[in-house]
Write an enzyme that holds these catalytic residues in place. Structure first.
Site, short mmCIF file in Angstrom:
data_model
loop_
_atom_site.label_atom_id
_atom_site.label_comp_id
_atom_site.label_asym_id
_atom_site.label_seq_id
_atom_site.Cartn_x
_atom_site.Cartn_y
_atom_site.Cartn_z
N THR A 1 0.83 -1.20 0.00
CA THR A 1 0.00 0.00 0.00
C THR A 1 0.86 1.25 0.00
O THR A 1 0.50 2.28 -0.60
CB THR A 1 -0.94 0.00 1.22
OG1 THR A 1 -1.73 -1.19 1.20
CG2 THR A 1 -1.86 1.21 1.21
N HIS B 1 1.60 2.14 -3.43
CA HIS B 1 0.44 2.77 -4.06
C HIS B 1 0.31 4.23 -3.62
O HIS B 1 -0.03 5.12 -4.42
CB HIS B 1 -0.83 2.00 -3.73
CG HIS B 1 -0.99 0.72 -4.48
ND1 HIS B 1 -1.19 0.68 -5.85
CD2 HIS B 1 -0.97 -0.57 -4.07
CE1 HIS B 1 -1.29 -0.59 -6.24
NE2 HIS B 1 -1.16 -1.37 -5.18
#
Length: 331
Positions: free
Chosen positions: A39, A42
């Protein structure tokens, strides 16, 4: 204090920021270890739901530095890890144990400043003391394990189920151990890295297959459960092709927000498929903590590399090494 700040997508710097003084009901923790999650990549790339500027880092451990007004049960010097989830506790989803769908959902390092810094502030109720037998490296894994616990609760495997898992990274290898412990009879793991597949076999997989050598005809009846731990749309589409009759598909890996895949709706209807999502953690931090505390899952072998805070901006900007597992930052 020093912190890594993502100022905008694809731009992170190390800079001095104010010390996070704890308010009522809060702790400030001196960070020891913080894991780099998919994450975080991202967030760095601008494909998650995070605001900017942001200090990332949601899987961490450290030592209590300051205690805010009204906090009981913690004193400076306590070794801790913490659930990064920030919930309102009042909406219909919080009140029905669907906290990861909270109408005001947030998380340290995802929506507000996190632990890629010398210090991080958090609600005291989110902190958990760790025993001396648990290393800071292991304690920084409790949050990822909590994601695995939530995913496994959602998947609800049955004893003897046949499973295929795509992606043998750090999260995939935790899933391998959990799926094996849940009683899967067959667990096929698919990845591009022979080294990761070898490790998967040692952690409970029954077969490892290189992605380029995977053939649907080798599994004509498909699997009872298919799990994607990559978040790559092309891999997800391919993975769905291995779903057998009445099978369950778990989307565990985080895909970019605007990603799309194709699916045959007739097969979804005709084959009685179940499609399942698994977002972050959902009241699963304490069960994960107990699993780590009792050494029910092997974590330290999953740490491929430990880097400094100063090395992290460059690491986030480089292409991913397919052989790397978990990379942690030593503050």
């Amino acid at each position: 204090m020093k912190a890594l700040v993502i100022e905008k997508p694809n731009h992170a710097v190390i800079k001095e920021v104010p010390y996070p003084e704890p308010g009522p009901g809060e702790l400030t923790v001196k960070v020891e270890r913080v894991g780099i999650c998919g994450t975080d990549f991202h967030i760095f790339a601008g494909t998650f739901l995070s605001p900017y500027p942001l200090i990332p880092g949601h899987e961490f451990s450290g030592v209590v530095d300051k205690v805010g007004e009204g906090v009981e049960g913690f004193v400076p010097g306590d070794r801790v890890t913490a659930d990064p989830t920030l919930l309102c506790g009042e909406c219909e989803y919080c009140l029905t144990r669907r906290g990861n769908q909270c109408l005001k959902w947030g998380a340290l390092g995802d929506t507000t400043d996190g632990a890629m810094a010398e210090y991080v502030k958090l609600p005291a109720r989110n902190a958990v003391k760790i025993p001396d037998t648990m290393s800071f490296a292991e304690a920084a894994f409790v949050e990822p394990v909590a994601c695995v616990v939530h995913g496994m609760n959602r998947l609800d495997l049955k004893m003897g189920d046949r499973v295929i898992l795509f992606g043998a990274g750090a999260m995939g290898l935790q899933l391998v151990q959990a799926i094996a412990a849940a009683g899967a009879s067959e667990l096929v793991v698919v990845d591009v890295s022979p080294n990761k597949l070898q490790l998967a076999l040692g952690l409970g997989a029954t077969r490892g297959v290189l992605s380029g050598e995977l053939k649907p005809e080798d599994f004509p009846r498909g699997f009872d459960a298919v799990v994607d731990a990559t978040g790559v749309p092309a891999v997800i589409e391919r993975a769905l092709g291995f779903l057998g009759p009445a099978g369950k598909f778990l989307q565990f890996g985080v895909a970019p927000q605007n990603a799309e895949i194709r699916i045959n709706p007739f097969k979804l209807y005709h084959k009685d498929w179940t499609l399942i999502g698994s977002m972050a953690i959902n009241h699963t931090f304490l069960p994960a903590f107990r699993w780590v505390k009792e050494k029910r899952i092997k974590l330290e072998p999953l740490v491929s590399k430990v880097i400094t805070l100063e090395e992290t901006p460059d690491f986030l900007a480089r292409p991913k090494d397919p052989d790397l597992l978990k990379v942690q930052i030593q503050i």
